[in-house]
Design an enzyme around this catalytic site. Sequence first.
Site, PDB file in Angstrom:
ATOM      1  N   SER A 242      23.371 -40.956  22.646  1.00 56.01           N
ATOM      2  CA  SER A 242      23.997 -40.829  21.339  1.00 56.01           C
ATOM      3  C   SER A 242      24.761 -39.411  21.253  1.00 56.01           C
ATOM      4  CB  SER A 242      22.860 -41.256  20.233  1.00 56.01           C
ATOM      5  OG  SER A 242      23.509 -41.037  19.011  1.00 56.01           O
ATOM      6  N   SER A 243      25.479 -38.754  20.833  1.00 54.35           N
ATOM      7  CA  SER A 243      25.723 -37.513  20.337  1.00 54.35           C
ATOM      8  C   SER A 243      25.132 -36.938  19.488  1.00 54.35           C
ATOM      9  CB  SER A 243      26.830 -37.391  21.059  1.00 54.35           C
ATOM     10  OG  SER A 243      27.962 -37.955  21.298  1.00 54.35           O
ATOM     11  N   ALA A 244      25.471 -35.342  20.302  1.00 57.02           N
ATOM     12  CA  ALA A 244      23.839 -34.453  19.156  1.00 57.02           C
ATOM     13  C   ALA A 244      24.636 -34.637  17.699  1.00 57.02           C
ATOM     14  CB  ALA A 244      24.275 -32.640  20.119  1.00 57.02           C
ATOM     15  N   PRO A 245      23.524 -34.411  16.548  1.00 52.67           N
ATOM     16  CA  PRO A 245      24.895 -34.632  14.856  1.00 52.67           C
ATOM     17  C   PRO A 245      25.334 -33.576  14.890  1.00 52.67           C
ATOM     18  CG  PRO A 245      22.528 -34.939  15.571  1.00 52.67           C
ATOM     19  CD  PRO A 245      22.663 -34.732  16.514  1.00 52.67           C
TER      20      PRO A 245
ATOM     21  N   PHE B  97      30.344 -33.639  27.692  1.00 49.89           N
ATOM     22  CA  PHE B  97      30.628 -35.276  26.948  1.00 49.89           C
ATOM     23  C   PHE B  97      30.513 -35.780  28.409  1.00 49.89           C
ATOM     24  CE2 PHE B  97      31.077 -34.057  22.574  1.00 49.89           C
ATOM     25  CZ  PHE B  97      30.675 -35.244  22.135  1.00 49.89           C
TER      26      PHE B  97
END
Length: 326
Positions: free
Chosen positions: A47-50, A192
């Site tokens: 889950s990528s960084a906000p 990513f």
Amino acid sequence: MIDRQSDPKGWFAAIYQQNAPIITQLDDGNLDIDEAGQGGVDYTSSSSAPGIVARGLDLLGPYAGDEVLEIGTGTGWTAALLAYRLGDANVTSIEIDPAVHATAAVNLKAAGYAPHLVLGDGAEGWPQGALYNGVHVTCGVRKVPQAWVEQTRPGGVIVLPWMPGWEAGHMLKLTATGDGTAVGRFHGSCAFMMLRSQRSVLPAYSDDFRDSGTDLDPRRVVRSSFGADIAVAGLLPGVDATHTDEDDGGFHLWVWSGDSDAQVHYSPDYKRAAVHQRGPRDLWNEVEEAFLRWVGWGSPGRDRFGLTVTPDGQHVWLDRPDNVIR
């Protein structure tokens, strides 16, 4: 690792208070997530960084009613954000990994969202739903698939992490022109996990090294500027690199492509860096020439570079699309 059941407060604090990615899969699901942090483990879904999610969606800038294709469903979080903004019917998200796809479906249902989820290869896009007003990509890309351009409406936007293999990744915003071409500029750094069909492959070598030296400090090549990173990547497509700082103040750069590689070692005890190359290409010489060409252009920064994608390939340019770097 924080267990949600045994430490719910710690789990929620980690989720909501840190601007950091959360690793959700190792080695394409072949390793248990408990092994995260151990050496030699490949992180393959997260889950990528906000912060980076917000930046990508801001670059996408969808209008109400826009139809968006997302490449890489992951946990389903970004698909939920798009569905909240645009409505379930306007969001299609494609994921290549069956287990990740299934988990995202459960997560989205629990959150009350139902975008169209597709199990398939995101590199091919999803022509059944085209044309799209926007394509949002959540994995690193070396070469932009032509399918994404062809499935985007004229004036539509493609936002992706451009990760050519040389140094840092760069957020890229492309706009489709309607004739199979998309053009745009770079917007900040990113990191990513790679599109699976574009992962780097480390080849096996059998040749002996050719030893030499260089007056150019390899640290300057990789640390001078993000503009230098783009210039070298644009001039030397398909070249990968990694580097390490050593405890004694030394620095080691490894460059490879196909059946050639180069290792450059700087030591504070020597005036010249040692160069070891093998294979048909003298890769360090090529990197050195590319870097010094960037210096000769006046050391332009990242904001002056852009990329054009056409059916014939992709090309990095400086200042304007007709000034392709070569």
